[in-house]
Design an enzyme around this catalytic site. Structure first.
Site, PDB file in Angstrom:
ATOM      1  NE  ARG A   1      -4.295  -1.353   0.264  1.00  0.00           N
ATOM      2  CZ  ARG A   1      -4.535  -2.329  -0.628  1.00  0.00           C
ATOM      3  NH1 ARG A   1      -3.695  -2.551  -1.617  1.00  0.00           N
ATOM      4  NH2 ARG A   1      -5.624  -3.061  -0.541  1.00  0.00           N
TER       5      ARG A   1
ATOM      6  CG  HIS B   1      -3.763  -0.311  -6.775  1.00  0.00           C
ATOM      7  ND1 HIS B   1      -4.094   0.284  -5.573  1.00  0.00           N
ATOM      8  CD2 HIS B   1      -3.884  -1.655  -6.553  1.00  0.00           C
ATOM      9  CE1 HIS B   1      -4.398  -0.647  -4.688  1.00  0.00           C
ATOM     10  NE2 HIS B   1      -4.283  -1.843  -5.263  1.00  0.00           N
TER      11      HIS B   1
END
Ligand code: NDP
Ligand code: OXD
Length: 310
Positions: free
Chosen positions: A225, A273
């Site tokens: 993350r 992502h």
């Protein structure tokens, strides 16, 4: 009849309705915000739901994360903490993540960014190339994703270690764990891959202190993350040469703002992502199985431990 709602920011609600309906034909599936009587909803199938939405469902019995990570749920101050949370554990995603990690490790190991820069400058120059066995890869997090990537990297000949909370016994993978194992793990890693969940303990784990513990010129690959990475520390470490390059798939702000220095940095590779996207056909079967278990009063699978936050 059981009732579920779906909240997802992208417009693929019909796809999920069809996929879940294939496994649970009698599911009364409602898409937020058209959910009717909130008191009828038993399961919420969600990705980044607005804060407070889950708390507004008084009879909720199961929260399903439409991703492997659950930080997008746990950061809701109003989250109904008594409701079990299931996260996605999907072999399809695990395979995709390993593809991504192997691709990026191989790119760094085979000096792809250097050769691309040389091509742009019309330079024909051979760089010294090490064997995979001379390249030490360290994986932060040896869970569903980390363990699979570690084994596949070792099969390619890389010298692989992993760091986790508890010690692991994975053939061919050196295991480091806990606080005491962190510094020696970093010290032996030429490429560090972050595959940790984002929790109170792992925030900013890739910071100046960690970079200083890695061998000079080491590279990082962050697929965990954005909150794992102290961005300014990385820019400083790239500038000083302590970190030689970075591959970043996740960011504190997504999409990455156009003005962000990572976009144009010559030694940073940015991807949007995409390392392991949720795959509705396989994920729906896994979600449906848990909704069925809930209906039948059987034990649920892939539950998050609220104390550990993953
Ligand atoms: P798992 O829960 O299966 O594994 C987590 C691993 O991290 C475990 O090995 C765990 O140790 C370790 N860990 C957690 N906290 C600590 C700590 N404080 N100290 C040391 N080790 C720790 O997670 P997954 O592999 O399924 O997923 C990992 C993350 O990948 C997700 O949370 C998400 O953030 C990210 N992700 C990124 C995607 C992308 O496209 N970029 C896609 C999907 C997920 P132990 O085994 O000892 O418990
Ligand atoms: C996930 C993600 O957590 O896509 O599944 O990041």
């Amino acid at each position: 009849m059981s009732r579920a709602i779906l909240f997802r920011s992208s417009g693929d609600a019909q796809r999920w309705k069809d996929e879940l309906g294939r496994h649970l034909p009698d599911l009364d599936f409602r898409v937020h915000p058209e959910i009717g009587d909130a008191a009828e909803i038993e399961s919420a199938v969600v990705w980044k739901p607005p804060h407070g939405l889950l708390a507004s469902l008084p009879n909720l019995k199961l929260i399903v994360s439409l991703g492997a990570g659950v930080d997008h749920l746990l950061d809701d101050p109003a989250l109904p903490r008594q409701v079990p949370i299931m996260r996605l554990v999907d072999p399809h995603m695990v395979a995709a993540m390993s593809e991504y990690v192997l691709t990026q490790v191989l790119r760094l190991h085979r000096q792809d960014p250097t050769y691309l820069a040389q091509q742009r400058a019309l330079v024909w120059r051979e760089q010294r190339q090490r064997n995979a066995s001379e390249c030490r890869v360290g994986i932060l997090g040896l869970g569903q994703f980390g363990a699979d990537a570690a084994v596949k990297l070792a099969a390619l000949g890389f010298d692989v270690a992993g760091w986790s909370r508890r010690a692991k016994a994975i053939p061919g993978i050196a295991s480091f764990h806990g606080e005491d194992g962190f510094a020696p793990f970093l010290a032996r890693s030429d490429i560090v891959v972050c595959l940790l969940p984002l929790t109170g303990e792992t925030q900013n784990i890739l910071d100046a202190r960690s970079f200083a513990l890695m061998p000079r010129g080491a590279a990082i690959i962050n697929v965990g993350r954005g909150g794992h990475l102290a961005e300014d520390d990385l820019l400083a470490a790239l500038e000083s040469g302590q970190i030689g390059g970075a591959v970043l798939d996740v960011f504190r702000e997504e999409p990455l703002p156009e003005a962000h220095p990572f976009w144009r940095h010559p030694r940073v590779i940015v991807t949007p992502h995409v390392a392991a996207a949720t795959n509705p056909p396989t994920a729906a079967a896994i979600v449906a199985d848990n909704i069925r278990r809930l209906r039948e009063g059987r034990p649920l699978c892939h539950l998050v431990d609220p104390a550990l936050q993953y």
